[in-house]
Write a protein that holds these residues in place. Structure first.
Motif, mmCIF file in Angstrom:
data_model
loop_
_atom_site.group_PDB
_atom_site.id
_atom_site.type_symbol
_atom_site.label_atom_id
_atom_site.label_comp_id
_atom_site.label_asym_id
_atom_site.label_seq_id
_atom_site.Cartn_x
_atom_site.Cartn_y
_atom_site.Cartn_z
ATOM 1 N N LEU A 1 0.810 -1.207 0.000
ATOM 2 C CA LEU A 1 0.000 0.000 0.000
ATOM 3 C C LEU A 1 0.847 1.262 0.000
ATOM 4 O O LEU A 1 0.354 2.327 -0.335
ATOM 5 N N ARG A 2 2.106 1.178 0.356
ATOM 6 C CA ARG A 2 2.991 2.347 0.268
ATOM 7 C C ARG A 2 3.691 2.427 -1.082
ATOM 8 O O ARG A 2 4.091 3.509 -1.491
ATOM 9 N N VAL A 3 3.834 1.312 -1.749
ATOM 10 C CA VAL A 3 4.557 1.298 -3.023
ATOM 11 C C VAL A 3 3.697 1.874 -4.146
ATOM 12 O O VAL A 3 4.190 2.651 -4.970
ATOM 13 N N ILE A 4 2.414 1.527 -4.168
ATOM 14 C CA ILE A 4 1.537 1.966 -5.257
ATOM 15 C C ILE A 4 1.418 3.492 -5.322
ATOM 16 O O ILE A 4 1.616 4.082 -6.392
ATOM 17 N N PRO A 5 1.128 4.193 -4.220
ATOM 18 C CA PRO A 5 1.091 5.665 -4.319
ATOM 19 C C PRO A 5 2.447 6.281 -4.659
ATOM 20 O O PRO A 5 2.496 7.306 -5.348
ATOM 21 N N ALA A 6 3.530 5.677 -4.211
ATOM 22 C CA ALA A 6 4.857 6.209 -4.553
ATOM 23 C C ALA A 6 5.115 6.079 -6.055
ATOM 24 O O ALA A 6 5.678 6.990 -6.678
ATOM 25 N N ILE A 7 4.706 4.963 -6.640
ATOM 26 C CA ILE A 7 4.868 4.774 -8.091
ATOM 27 C C ILE A 7 4.022 5.789 -8.848
ATOM 28 O O ILE A 7 4.473 6.408 -9.820
ATOM 29 N N PHE A 8 2.778 5.986 -8.403
ATOM 30 C CA PHE A 8 1.911 6.948 -9.077
ATOM 31 C C PHE A 8 2.400 8.384 -8.884
ATOM 32 O O PHE A 8 2.215 9.227 -9.762
ATOM 33 N N ALA A 9 3.013 8.697 -7.744
ATOM 34 C CA ALA A 9 3.572 10.033 -7.532
ATOM 35 C C ALA A 9 4.733 10.285 -8.483
ATOM 36 O O ALA A 9 4.824 11.356 -9.095
ATOM 37 N N ALA A 10 5.603 9.292 -8.642
ATOM 38 C CA ALA A 10 6.713 9.436 -9.596
ATOM 39 C C ALA A 10 6.189 9.530 -11.023
ATOM 40 O O ALA A 10 6.694 10.338 -11.824
#
Length: 142
Positions: free
Chosen positions: A2-11
Protein backbone atom coordinates in the motif's frame (compact mmCIF):
# COMPACT_ATOMS: atom_id res chain seq x y z
CA UNK A 1 2.33 -2.84 -1.03
CA UNK A 2 0.00 0.00 0.00
CA UNK A 3 2.99 2.35 0.27
CA UNK A 4 4.56 1.30 -3.02
CA UNK A 5 1.54 1.97 -5.26
CA UNK A 6 1.09 5.66 -4.32
CA UNK A 7 4.86 6.21 -4.55
CA UNK A 8 4.87 4.77 -8.09
CA UNK A 9 1.91 6.95 -9.08
CA UNK A 10 3.57 10.03 -7.53
CA UNK A 11 6.71 9.44 -9.60
CA UNK A 12 4.58 8.80 -12.68
CA UNK A 13 2.72 12.07 -12.03
CA UNK A 14 5.96 14.01 -11.98
CA UNK A 15 7.10 12.31 -15.19
CA UNK A 16 3.72 12.89 -16.88
CA UNK A 17 3.81 16.56 -15.86
CA UNK A 18 7.30 16.92 -17.29
CA UNK A 19 6.38 15.19 -20.56
CA UNK A 20 3.17 17.19 -20.99
CA UNK A 21 4.86 20.54 -20.28
CA UNK A 22 7.78 19.66 -22.57
CA UNK A 23 5.47 18.67 -25.42
CA UNK A 24 3.06 21.60 -25.25
CA UNK A 25 5.12 24.47 -23.81
CA UNK A 26 8.94 24.19 -23.66
CA UNK A 27 11.77 22.44 -21.85
CA UNK A 28 12.36 25.10 -19.20
CA UNK A 29 8.72 25.07 -18.17
CA UNK A 30 8.81 21.28 -18.07
CA UNK A 31 11.74 21.28 -15.64
CA UNK A 32 10.19 24.02 -13.52
CA UNK A 33 6.83 22.26 -13.31
CA UNK A 34 8.45 18.94 -12.38
CA UNK A 35 10.61 20.60 -9.71
CA UNK A 36 7.65 22.61 -8.44
CA UNK A 37 5.50 19.49 -8.17
CA UNK A 38 8.33 17.62 -6.44
CA UNK A 39 9.52 20.20 -3.93
CA UNK A 40 6.92 22.86 -3.22
CA UNK A 41 3.80 20.97 -2.19
CA UNK A 42 5.28 18.84 0.56
CA UNK A 43 1.81 17.46 1.13
CA UNK A 44 2.09 15.69 -2.26
CA UNK A 45 5.29 13.96 -1.18
CA UNK A 46 3.90 13.03 2.22
CA UNK A 47 0.78 11.56 0.61
CA UNK A 48 2.88 9.53 -1.79
CA UNK A 49 4.26 7.36 1.01
CA UNK A 50 0.90 6.59 2.61
CA UNK A 51 -2.11 4.97 1.04
CA UNK A 52 -4.16 7.97 -0.04
CA UNK A 53 -6.39 8.24 -3.15
CA UNK A 54 -5.33 11.84 -3.91
CA UNK A 55 -2.00 10.70 -5.38
CA UNK A 56 -3.69 8.38 -7.86
CA UNK A 57 -6.29 11.02 -8.66
CA UNK A 58 -3.66 13.66 -9.45
CA UNK A 59 -1.93 11.20 -11.78
CA UNK A 60 -5.13 10.41 -13.67
CA UNK A 61 -6.07 14.09 -13.91
CA UNK A 62 -2.65 15.00 -15.33
CA UNK A 63 -2.84 12.13 -17.82
CA UNK A 64 -6.41 13.07 -18.75
CA UNK A 65 -5.50 16.71 -19.33
CA UNK A 66 -2.47 15.65 -21.36
CA UNK A 67 -4.56 13.49 -23.66
CA UNK A 68 -7.17 16.25 -23.93
CA UNK A 69 -4.42 18.54 -25.20
CA UNK A 70 -3.24 15.85 -27.60
CA UNK A 71 -6.82 15.42 -28.84
CA UNK A 72 -7.09 19.14 -29.55
CA UNK A 73 -3.75 19.01 -31.32
CA UNK A 74 -4.31 16.10 -33.72
CA UNK A 75 -8.00 15.02 -33.41
CA UNK A 76 -7.41 11.28 -33.02
CA UNK A 77 -10.26 9.51 -31.31
CA UNK A 78 -7.99 7.32 -29.21
CA UNK A 79 -6.65 10.43 -27.45
CA UNK A 80 -10.18 11.35 -26.45
CA UNK A 81 -10.87 7.77 -25.36
CA UNK A 82 -7.78 7.70 -23.14
CA UNK A 83 -8.66 11.13 -21.71
CA UNK A 84 -12.16 9.96 -20.82
CA UNK A 85 -10.82 6.74 -19.32
CA UNK A 86 -8.32 8.70 -17.22
CA UNK A 87 -11.12 11.01 -16.10
CA UNK A 88 -13.20 8.00 -15.14
CA UNK A 89 -10.32 6.54 -13.15
CA UNK A 90 -9.83 9.91 -11.44
CA UNK A 91 -13.52 9.93 -10.56
CA UNK A 92 -13.19 6.37 -9.27
CA UNK A 93 -10.41 7.51 -6.93
CA UNK A 94 -12.28 10.51 -5.51
CA UNK A 95 -15.43 12.35 -6.44
CA UNK A 96 -13.58 15.52 -7.45
CA UNK A 97 -12.29 13.71 -10.54
CA UNK A 98 -15.78 14.27 -11.92
CA UNK A 99 -14.78 17.82 -12.85
CA UNK A 100 -12.39 16.49 -15.49
CA UNK A 101 -15.28 14.55 -17.00
CA UNK A 102 -17.35 17.76 -17.01
CA UNK A 103 -14.50 19.65 -18.65
CA UNK A 104 -14.24 17.09 -21.45
CA UNK A 105 -18.02 16.97 -21.89
CA UNK A 106 -18.43 20.75 -22.10
CA UNK A 107 -15.52 21.07 -24.47
CA UNK A 108 -16.95 18.44 -26.80
CA UNK A 109 -20.49 19.80 -26.49
CA UNK A 110 -19.51 23.37 -27.33
CA UNK A 111 -17.16 22.23 -30.06
CA UNK A 112 -19.86 20.10 -31.71
CA UNK A 113 -22.53 22.80 -31.32
CA UNK A 114 -20.34 25.57 -32.74
CA UNK A 115 -18.93 23.33 -35.45
CA UNK A 116 -22.42 22.26 -36.57
CA UNK A 117 -23.62 25.86 -36.38
CA UNK A 118 -20.71 26.90 -38.58
CA UNK A 119 -21.40 24.09 -41.05
CA UNK A 120 -25.09 25.04 -41.25
CA UNK A 121 -24.23 28.68 -41.91
CA UNK A 122 -21.64 27.74 -44.56
CA UNK A 123 -23.97 25.23 -46.22
CA UNK A 124 -26.82 27.73 -46.29
CA UNK A 125 -24.51 30.30 -47.84
CA UNK A 126 -23.25 27.87 -50.48
CA UNK A 127 -26.77 26.66 -51.18
CA UNK A 128 -27.91 30.25 -51.65
CA UNK A 129 -24.84 30.95 -53.81
CA UNK A 130 -25.54 27.83 -55.90
CA UNK A 131 -29.18 28.80 -56.44
CA UNK A 132 -28.18 32.33 -57.48
CA UNK A 133 -25.55 30.95 -59.90
CA UNK A 134 -28.06 28.55 -61.43
CA UNK A 135 -30.59 31.35 -61.75
CA UNK A 136 -28.06 33.64 -63.42
CA UNK A 137 -26.94 30.85 -65.71
CA UNK A 138 -30.53 30.25 -66.82
CA UNK A 139 -31.04 33.98 -67.29
CA UNK A 140 -27.94 34.25 -69.47
CA UNK A 141 -28.82 31.20 -71.57
CA UNK A 142 -32.28 32.50 -72.41
Amino acid sequence: ILRVIPAIFAAATIIATFVMAHKFINRTTAWLSAIFLTLVPLNFLSMSVISHPATLQVFFIVVGLGFCCRFVENWHRYNLLIAVMAAGFAFACKYSGFFLLLLIFFYLYFFVVFFLFYIIIVLKFYTFFFVICCFLKEMLLV
